[in-house]
Design a protein around this motif. Structure first.
Motif, mmCIF file in Angstrom:
data_model
loop_
_atom_site.group_PDB
_atom_site.id
_atom_site.type_symbol
_atom_site.label_atom_id
_atom_site.label_comp_id
_atom_site.label_asym_id
_atom_site.label_seq_id
_atom_site.Cartn_x
_atom_site.Cartn_y
_atom_site.Cartn_z
ATOM 1 N N ALA A 192 0.803 -1.215 0.000
ATOM 2 C CA ALA A 192 0.000 0.000 0.000
ATOM 3 C C ALA A 192 0.842 1.274 0.000
ATOM 4 O O ALA A 192 0.360 2.343 0.277
ATOM 5 N N ALA A 220 1.070 3.013 -4.253
ATOM 6 C CA ALA A 220 0.001 3.873 -4.769
ATOM 7 C C ALA A 220 0.285 5.318 -4.403
ATOM 8 O O ALA A 220 -0.255 6.229 -5.007
ATOM 9 N N TRP A 250 -4.095 2.883 -8.297
ATOM 10 C CA TRP A 250 -4.531 1.710 -7.538
ATOM 11 C C TRP A 250 -5.550 0.909 -8.320
ATOM 12 O O TRP A 250 -6.095 1.373 -9.320
ATOM 13 N N SER A 307 1.130 -5.835 -6.944
ATOM 14 C CA SER A 307 1.219 -4.595 -7.704
ATOM 15 C C SER A 307 1.625 -4.941 -9.123
ATOM 16 O O SER A 307 2.177 -6.010 -9.375
ATOM 17 N N ASP A 359 -1.031 -0.403 -7.087
ATOM 18 C CA ASP A 359 -1.283 -1.265 -5.934
ATOM 19 C C ASP A 359 -2.647 -1.903 -6.045
ATOM 20 O O ASP A 359 -3.629 -1.218 -6.329
ATOM 21 N N LEU A 377 -5.640 -3.081 -4.126
ATOM 22 C CA LEU A 377 -6.275 -2.988 -2.815
ATOM 23 C C LEU A 377 -7.457 -3.959 -2.777
ATOM 24 O O LEU A 377 -7.756 -4.621 -3.764
ATOM 25 N N PRO A 398 -6.469 4.590 -2.104
ATOM 26 C CA PRO A 398 -5.259 4.333 -1.316
ATOM 27 C C PRO A 398 -5.192 5.243 -0.100
ATOM 28 O O PRO A 398 -5.741 6.342 -0.115
#
Lengths: 157, 180
Positions: A16, A19, A34, A123, A141, A143, A150
């Motif tokens: 995380a 991002a 993201w 990622s 990233d 999520l 993010p």
């Protein structure tokens, strides 16, 4: 640029964090890239990002490519008379002096033909092609499917 | 351009004229994500929150389900009696198993409903929702669909719609009004 990306990847190896990295090309700043986890590889993934144009010339995002998907496209969610549709967007305008968000409920990248399911914590790179500024690659990233964006200290919500 | 606008205004009823029918007058039969048959009469006496979507939808549907999950968390146990259902407009791909995998990502009070095409069509008609298949290149397709979240009082009367682009702060008070 490759070296720069590699260095950033090494520095921000915690989940995380990527991002929250910022990549610039010319007058454009690209950040907060993201995506959401997918259930399997059959369903399309999504790509969100924020682009700032600090220059005096209008630009436009005209395409995206990524090794994560065979057919990435730009789309816009449009809700008209209460009906949501998702037309293909030929380009996303990035006017001079303005910020544009690919964000839930609006413009977004639709990643069709995923090569593999997107898992939370993964990622992958996405290359953005701009009409005037050229190409730039950002790390995206993944999520959770529930994520709304993010968690960056400077996230422009 | 003006001509088109006038045509639309004349021929399309205003939204207030096409409210969903009360839950008790609905006639659909659907299957939930655990394979159980669900009928409108099963919801008698309970407040209801319904939205239409499909699991292949990358943007609107997960966004709405994330929002709903946050609202439910904010309401806490007050929302335990609320029926919260996603009705799939893509029953061809959204089997109960597929829906089970999908809704497991969100608040556990959210159920997924699917069924034969004619039952989904009946549900959409009862809720005055619309959906349409949009074919894409390469045999793939997506669905256009009503994006609002429908709210009903415990006696089955339609309460209100939370529009997709509405300020989300108004959502929780709207839901709360259906809970008592």
């Amino acid at each position: 640029m490759k070296h720069f990306l590699l260095a950033t990847t090494l520095i921000f190896s915690a989940p995380a964090a990527m991002a929250c990295e910022t990549v610039t090309i010319g007058d454009l700043t690209v950040e907060h890239a993201w995506s959401k986890a997918t259930i399997g590889a059959g369903r399309p993934g999504v790509f969100y990002v924020e682009i700032k144009n600090s220059g005096t010339t209008d630009d436009a995002l005209v395409g995206i490519t990524t090794p994560a998907a065979g057919m990435p496209m730009l789309h816009e969610t449009v809700v008209q008379d209460g009906i949501a549709s998702m037309p293909h967007a030929m380009s996303v305008p990035v006017p001079a002096g303005q910020s544009v968000q690919l964000a839930p409920g609006g413009y977004h990248g639709m990643l069709m033909e995923l090569t593999t399911a997107l898992k939370e914590g993964d990622s992958f790179p996405v290359t953005l092609s701009f009409e005037k500024s050229g190409e730039v690659t950002v790390n995206v990233d993944v999520l959770s499917l529930r994520a709304e964006g993010p968690d960056c200290a400077d996230a422009g919500q | 351009m003006l001509g088109v606008g006038a045509y639309r205004t004349r021929n399309r009823p205003a939204r207030s004229e096409v409210l969903p029918v009360p839950i008790g007058q609905m006639t659909w039969t659907l299957t939930d994500h655990q394979g159980r048959l669900v009928r409108p009469s099963d919801w008698a006496g309970r407040p209801v929150m319904v939205f239409f979507g499909f699991t292949w939808c990358p943007d609107v549907c997960p966004t709405t389900l994330s929002d709903i999950s946050l609202w439910l968390e904010e309401l806490g146990a007050d929302a335990d009696r609320l029926i919260v259902a996603l009705i799939s407009v893509d029953p061809e791909r959204d089997t109960p198993d597929v829906l089970a995998g999908y809704v497991s990502n969100f608040d556990p009070r959210i159920i997924g409903l699917t069924g034969p095409a004619d039952e989904v069509a009946q549900a959409a008609a009862d809720f005055r929702a619309t959906y349409r298949r949009v074919d894409k290149e390469g045999g793939d397709y997506t669905m256009d669909h009503t994006a609002g979240v429908f709210l009903f009082h415990p006696d089955g009367r339609f309460a209100s719609i939370i529009d997709f682009h509405e300020d989300r702060r108004f959502a929780v008070p709207k839901i709360r009004r259906t809970l008592s």
